[in-house]
Design a protein around this motif. Structure first.
Motif, PDB file in Angstrom:
ATOM      1  N   ILE C 153       1.050  -1.176  -0.020  1.00  0.00           N
ATOM      2  CA  ILE C 153       0.045  -0.016   0.198  1.00  0.00           C
ATOM      3  C   ILE C 153       0.903   1.284   0.016  1.00  0.00           C
ATOM      4  O   ILE C 153       0.422   2.234  -0.730  1.00  0.00           O
ATOM      5  CB  ILE C 153      -0.937   0.173   0.883  1.00  0.00           C
ATOM      6  N   ALA C 154       2.003   1.353   0.829  1.00  0.00           N
ATOM      7  CA  ALA C 154       2.735   2.461   1.049  1.00  0.00           C
ATOM      8  C   ALA C 154       3.493   2.681  -0.360  1.00  0.00           C
ATOM      9  O   ALA C 154       3.404   4.022  -0.578  1.00  0.00           O
ATOM     10  CB  ALA C 154       3.655   2.416   2.250  1.00  0.00           C
ATOM     11  N   SER C 155       3.991   1.909  -1.129  1.00  0.00           N
ATOM     12  CA  SER C 155       4.560   2.105  -2.123  1.00  0.00           C
ATOM     13  C   SER C 155       3.627   2.555  -3.134  1.00  0.00           C
ATOM     14  O   SER C 155       4.221   3.691  -4.066  1.00  0.00           O
ATOM     15  CB  SER C 155       5.455   0.823  -2.688  1.00  0.00           C
ATOM     16  N   LEU C 156       2.592   1.979  -3.364  1.00  0.00           N
ATOM     17  CA  LEU C 156       1.812   2.299  -4.245  1.00  0.00           C
ATOM     18  C   LEU C 156       1.287   3.866  -4.267  1.00  0.00           C
ATOM     19  O   LEU C 156       1.465   4.784  -5.109  1.00  0.00           O
ATOM     20  CB  LEU C 156       0.512   1.704  -4.287  1.00  0.00           C
ATOM     21  N   PHE C 157       1.002   4.395  -3.050  1.00  0.00           N
ATOM     22  CA  PHE C 157       0.519   6.103  -2.651  1.00  0.00           C
ATOM     23  C   PHE C 157       1.693   6.715  -2.775  1.00  0.00           C
ATOM     24  O   PHE C 157       1.645   7.730  -3.235  1.00  0.00           O
ATOM     25  CB  PHE C 157      -0.358   5.688  -1.621  1.00  0.00           C
ATOM     26  N   SER C 158       2.986   6.456  -2.107  1.00  0.00           N
ATOM     27  CA  SER C 158       3.866   7.215  -2.306  1.00  0.00           C
ATOM     28  C   SER C 158       4.447   7.467  -3.597  1.00  0.00           C
ATOM     29  O   SER C 158       4.777   8.506  -4.091  1.00  0.00           O
ATOM     30  CB  SER C 158       5.163   6.535  -1.456  1.00  0.00           C
ATOM     31  N   ALA C 159       4.301   6.610  -4.473  1.00  0.00           N
ATOM     32  CA  ALA C 159       4.858   6.752  -5.797  1.00  0.00           C
ATOM     33  C   ALA C 159       3.740   7.681  -6.702  1.00  0.00           C
ATOM     34  O   ALA C 159       4.147   8.508  -7.616  1.00  0.00           O
ATOM     35  CB  ALA C 159       5.097   5.413  -6.558  1.00  0.00           C
ATOM     36  N   SER C 160       2.451   7.556  -6.277  1.00  0.00           N
ATOM     37  CA  SER C 160       1.301   8.194  -7.000  1.00  0.00           C
ATOM     38  C   SER C 160       1.489   9.548  -6.434  1.00  0.00           C
ATOM     39  O   SER C 160       0.661  10.378  -7.326  1.00  0.00           O
ATOM     40  CB  SER C 160       0.113   7.349  -6.896  1.00  0.00           C
ATOM     41  N   LEU C 161       1.819   9.910  -5.524  1.00  0.00           N
ATOM     42  CA  LEU C 161       1.337  11.181  -4.801  1.00  0.00           C
ATOM     43  C   LEU C 161       2.495  11.963  -5.605  1.00  0.00           C
ATOM     44  O   LEU C 161       2.104  13.625  -5.692  1.00  0.00           O
ATOM     45  CB  LEU C 161       2.068  11.456  -3.482  1.00  0.00           C
ATOM     46  N   GLY C 162       3.406  11.704  -6.580  1.00  0.00           N
ATOM     47  CA  GLY C 162       4.132  12.729  -7.290  1.00  0.00           C
ATOM     48  C   GLY C 162       4.585  13.908  -6.643  1.00  0.00           C
ATOM     49  O   GLY C 162       5.407  13.891  -5.704  1.00  0.00           O
ATOM     50  N   ARG C 163       4.230  15.173  -7.413  1.00  0.00           N
ATOM     51  CA  ARG C 163       5.064  16.320  -6.711  1.00  0.00           C
ATOM     52  C   ARG C 163       3.764  17.141  -6.114  1.00  0.00           C
ATOM     53  O   ARG C 163       3.829  18.378  -5.980  1.00  0.00           O
ATOM     54  CB  ARG C 163       5.580  17.053  -7.901  1.00  0.00           C
TER      55      ARG C 163
END
Lengths: 236, 266, 233
Positions: C153-163
Motif C-alpha cells: 500500500i505504502a509504495s503504491l501511494f508514495s509513488a502516486s503522490l508525485g509532486r
C-alpha cells in the motif's frame, strides 16, 4: 464548439429528480408517524427506535462506499468522466451517511451496552471505512496533479473493506447485533423499518443524482468560462 | 528483442489542456518530421512543458489527438513507444549516489540496448558517450559531486544513449559552457542526420537558429507562428522576428493560417 | 513479456535501490534510529506502571513498525523525486509492474531493518518473551507478511503522490487507514503468539492466513493500479 458542454437535458433540473424530491417530501412527513406508531421494544424501550434511522444510514454509507469503489474502478480503467463524477458524489454521501451511523450508533450503545464505543470488529471497520472516505475527499482536493486517480485508487481499496465488514460479523465474535435480526423483526415494526429503508434509499439516489449533476455543471462551467475567455468575451 | 520501430512523424491536432479554470493549451496543431529539428519558443507559462508532457505520453490532453505515424498515441503500445522516446527535462533524472558511468550502465540495461546489455558492446557505447559529453575524467565520481554543467552533459548522454527516434529537449543548453554548447549543437545535428524527430524548447535563439528546420512559437497556449527554414539558414534575428510577430498577434487572434502546419488538412 | 525478463527488470531496479541506499547511508541509519526512539518513547510512556502486558507489547511492535516504516518509505521516495528519477523510470520502457514490484521489495527490505531494531528493543525494554522455535517462526512469518502488505500500500501511494504539495502530510492519511487490516492482524496475531499456549498458536496461524489473503489482494490491486495512478491525468 465543445462536445461535452452540449448535453441538452443537463441544463434544466431533470423531471425525474423533481418527482423523486416530491416523494421524499411526502415520505419525510409520513415515516416519522410510522415510527411513532410502531410497538415499543420490551427491553430497550423508546431508544430502540433509533434503529429505524441507524440501519438505513449505515446501509447507505456502505452503498455509497461500494458505489464509489466500483465507479472508481470504472474511471481508472476507462477514464470515463461520468464514472469519476459518480465516484466523487458517492464518496461524499458515504462520508455524510457514515457520520450519521457513527453518531446514532453510540447513542443506542450507551443505553444497551453502557458505553458509547466498544472494541468490536464491526464498529471499528465502519469507523475505518468512514476515515478512508474522508481521506478520499482530502486526496481529491489536495492531491495535486493526478489527484483524481489517486483518490480513485483509495476508494477502490476502501470499498474492498465493505465486504470485510460483512464477513467480519460472522467470522469474529462480535457484540454488535447481527444482520439476521432484520428478517426476524417483530411484525409491527416492519412497516416503519422498511418505509425508512425505502425513504432513505430514495434520498440517497436523489442526492447522488443532484451532486453528480453539480459536478458535471461545474466542469461545463469551467469549459465555457475558458472558451469565453479565449473568444475575448471576458475582457472587462 | 525486435528492432525498435522508427517513427516518421508525430503530429497533434487541436490539442487542449485545461487545469480547472486555467487553459494551458488552446488548440495546438503541429507536425514533427523525422530528420527535422523543431525549435519551440515561448515565454514562461506559454504551455511548453505541458505540450512536451503530452507528446511524451505522460499527460492526457483534455481534448484533441496526438498521432504517431497516423496512429493515435493512445493505441500505440506504450512500452515500445517509451523505448523510442528520449526526454531531457529540467531535472537530470540521474541518481546522485551513483557515478556517471553507473548511471549510464543502469540506463543501458533499462532500455535494453546494445545487447547483451552487460557485454563489451554496452561498455564501449558507454565509454563512447562519456567521451562525447566530455565526462571521462569524472566518470567514476558520485553524481552529486558534479557541477551543474557536468550534470547537464550527463543528462544529455542519458537522453540520447538508446538512440531514441523521438527526442524532446527542454532547455538543453542550461548550465553549459562554450564547449558544452558546441558539443550539444553537434550532437543535435548528428541526431538529425540519424533521422530522429527532435523538438527543442529553448530561449537561446541564436544558438538553435542554424540548427532547425522549423520554428514554432507558443503564446498563451496557442501556436502564434510556425515558420519553415531551410536547414542552416536561420539566424537569431529570424527567430526573434518570428517571436515578435507571434507576440503582436496577441493571444486572442485565432490565426488558423499560422497554426495549421503545412501538410495537415485544414 | 517473458517472466524471465520481468524478473530481470525487478532485480535490476532492486539492486539499484539497495546500492543507492547503501551508498547514501543516511536513510537506513536514520530509520533504524527512529525505530529505536519510538520503542524508547513507548517505554517511557509506560514507565512506573504495572509491567506491560502482552497486548501492549504487540501493539507497540506494530505501531513502531508502521511509524518508522512509513517515515523511511516516504524519505526514500523523496530521494527518487529530488532529481526526478522516478519519472525517468516511468518514461523508460520498463514494465510499470516491475517498477512497482521492485519498489515494494526494496521498501520491504528497509522495513525489515526496522524489525531488527524493534524486536530486540521489545525483548530488552519490555521483557517480551517467546516460547520456543514455533513461536519465533510464527512471529517471523507474521512480520514478513505484515511488512509485505504494508509496503504494497505504502509504495503504491508514495509513488502516486508525485509532486503534490503537502504530500508528506497526505501520505500517512492515505496509507494508515488502508493498512489497518495489517496492523490489526499483526497485533492480534502477535498477541496470540506471545500468549504462548497451543490454542493461541492456532489462532495466530489463522491471522497468518488472513495476512496472506490481504497481501495477495493488495499486491494484485497495487500491480493493477500502479500504471493508471502513476500517469497524470
Amino acid at each position: 464548439m465543445t462536445n461535452n458542454a452540449s448535453s441538452p437535458h443537463s441544463a434544466s433540473l431533470p423531471m425525474g429528480l423533481l418527482a423523486t424530491s416530491l416523494i421524499l417530501a411526502v415520505g419525510f412527513a409520513l415515516v416519522p408517524q410510522l415510527i411513532l406508531s410502531a410497538p415499543n421494544e420490551p427491553t430497550m424501550g423508546f431508544v430502540q427506535r433509533i434503529f429505524y434511522f441507524h440501519v438505513p444510514v449505515a446501509w447507505l454509507a456502505m452503498l455509497g462506499a461500494l458505489t464509489a469503489g466500483v465507479a472508481s474502478a470504472v474511471y481508472l480503467s476507462s477514464n470515463s468522466e461520468t464514472a469519476d463524477e459518480i465516484a466523487a458524489s458517492a464518496a461524499e454521501l458515504a462520508v455524510v451517511f457514515g457520520l450519521c451511523a457513527i453518531v446514532s450508533g453510540p447513542l443506542w450503545a450507551r443505553k444497551a451496552w453502557g458505553v458509547f464505543w466498544q472494541w468490536d470488529v464491526r464498529l471499528t471497520t465502519t469507523a475505518l471505512l468512514w476515515i478512508i472516505f474522508v481521506a478520499y475527499l482530502f486526496a481529491r482536493r489536495y492531491g495535486g496533479p493526478g489527484a483524481r486517480r489517486l483518490a480513485a485508487g483509495l476508494a477502490l481499496f476502501g470499498a474492498a473493506d465493505v465486504p470485510l465488514i460483512y464477513i467480519s460479523v460472522s467470522i469474529w465474535r462480535t457484540i454488535h447485533p447481527k444482520t439476521s435480526v432484520v428478517p426476524t423483526l417483530d411484525r409491527g415494526m416492519r412497516p416503519a423499518f422498511w418505509a425508512a429503508m425505502l425513504l432513505f434509499s430514495v434520498l440517497f439516489f436523489v442526492l447522488l443524482g443532484m451532486r453528480r449533476r453539480l459536478e458535471r455543471l461545474r466542469k461545463q462551467f469551467n469549459t465555457l468560462y475558458l472558451d469565453a475567455d479565449e473568444a475575448g468575451l471576458l475582457d472587462d | 528483442m525486435s528492432a525498435s520501430p522508427r517513427f516518421r512523424c508525430i503530429a497533434t491536432r487541436d490539442l487542449y489542456k485545461d487545469y480547472g479554470r486555467q487553459r494551458a493549451l488552446a488548440g495546438v496543431s503541429l507536425q514533427l518530421q523525422a530528420g527535422q529539428v523543431t525549435a519551440l519558443l515561448g515565454e514562461n507559462g506559454a504551455g511548453k512543458s505541458t505540450l512536451l508532457s503530452i507528446l511524451a505520453g505522460m499527460l492526457q490532453p483534455t481534448r484533441g489527438l496526438v498521432r504517431v505515424d497516423d496512429q493515435p498515441l493512445t493505441e500505440v503500445d506504450d512500452v515500445s513507444f517509451r523505448r523510442c522516446l528520449g526526454v531531457l527535462s529540467h531535472e537530470p533524472r540521474c541518481y546522485a549516489e551513483l557515478s556517471p558511468r553507473e548511471n549510464l550502465q543502469l540506463f543501458v540495461q533499462l532500455y535494453d540496448v546494445y545487447r547483451p546489455a552487460t557485454g563489451s558492446a554496452a561498455s564501449e557505447a558507454i565509454e563512447r558517450w562519456l567521451r562525447a559529453v566530455n565526462l571521462e575524467r569524472a566518470a567514476g565520481r558520485p553524481v552529486r559531486t558534479l557541477s551543474r554543467g557536468m550534470l547537464q552533459r550527463l543528462a544529455i548522454a542519458r537522453t540520447l544513449l538508446h538512440q531514441p527516434s523521438l527526442v524532446l529537449l527542454d532547455e538543453p543548453y542550461t548550465g553549459l559552457d562554450q564547449a558544452g554548447v558546441a558539443m550539444l549543437s553537434s550532437l543535435i545535428t548528428q541526431e538529425r542526420a540519424r533521422g530522429a524527430i527532435l523538438l527543442i524548447v529553448t530561449h537561446d535563439l541564436a544558438t538553435v537558429a542554424p540548427l532547425c528546420d522549423q520554428v514554432l512559437v507558443l503564446s498563451k497556449g496557442r501556436l502564434g507562428a510556425c515558420i519553415e527554414l531551410p536547414f542552416g539558414s536561420g539566424t537569431g534575428e529570424t527567430l526573434l522576428s518570428a517571436y515578435r510577430k507571434a507576440d503582436q498577434r496577441g493571444p486572442r487572434s485565432r490565426s488558423s493560417d499560422a497554426a495549421t502546419p503545412p501538410g495537415s488538412p485544414p | 513479456m517473458s517472466p524471465a525478463r520481468f524478473v530481470g527488470q525487478v532485480w535490476l531496479l532492486l539492486r539499484k535501490d539497495v546500492r543507492v541506499e547503501l551508498r547514501a547511508g543516511e536513510l537506513i541509519y536514520a530509520t533504524m534510529l527512529f525505530a529505536a526512539i519510538i520503542v524508547l518513547l513507548f517505554s517511557f510512556a509506560f514507565l512506573g506502571g504495572a509491567p506491560p502486558t502482552v497486548e501492549v507489547m504487540a501493539g507497540v511492535l506494530w505501531v513502531a513498525l508502521a511509524l518508522a516504516g512509513l517515515v523511511g518509505i516516504s524519505r526514500s521516495f523523496e530521494r527518487e523525486r529530488e532529481a526526478d528519477t522516478l519519472r525517468g523510470l516511468l518514461l523508460s520502457p520498463l514494465s510499470r509492474s516491475a517498477v512497482y514490484l521492485s519498489k515494494l521489495l526494496s521498501m520491504a527490505l528497509l522495513m525489515s531493518l526496522v524489525v531488527v531494531v524493534v524486536v530486540p528493543g521489545l525483548l530488552l525494554l519490555f521483557g517480551m518473551q517467546l516460547s520456543g522455535a514455533g513461536a519465533l517462526g510464527h512471529l517471523l512469518g507474521l512480520l514478513a507478511l505484515g511488512i509485505l502488505g504494508f509496503t504494497a500500500i505504502a509504495s503504491l501511494f508514495s509513488a502516486s503522490l508525485g509532486r503534490a504539495r503537502g504530500r508528506e502530510l497526505l501520505l500517512p492519511l492515505l496509507v494508515y487507514p488502508l493498512s489497518v487490516p495489517v496492523l490489526l492482524a499483526g497485533a492480534r496475531g502477535t498477541y496470540d503468539i506471545l500468549y504462548g499456549t497451543q490454542e493461541s498458536l492456532i489462532d495466530a496461524a489463522r491471522w497468518l492466513r488472513f495476512l496472506l489473503a490481504f497481501d495477495v489482494l493488495s499486491i494484485t490491486c497495487g500491480l493493477w493500479l500502479f500504471e493508471p495512478l502513476s500517469t497524470n491525468e
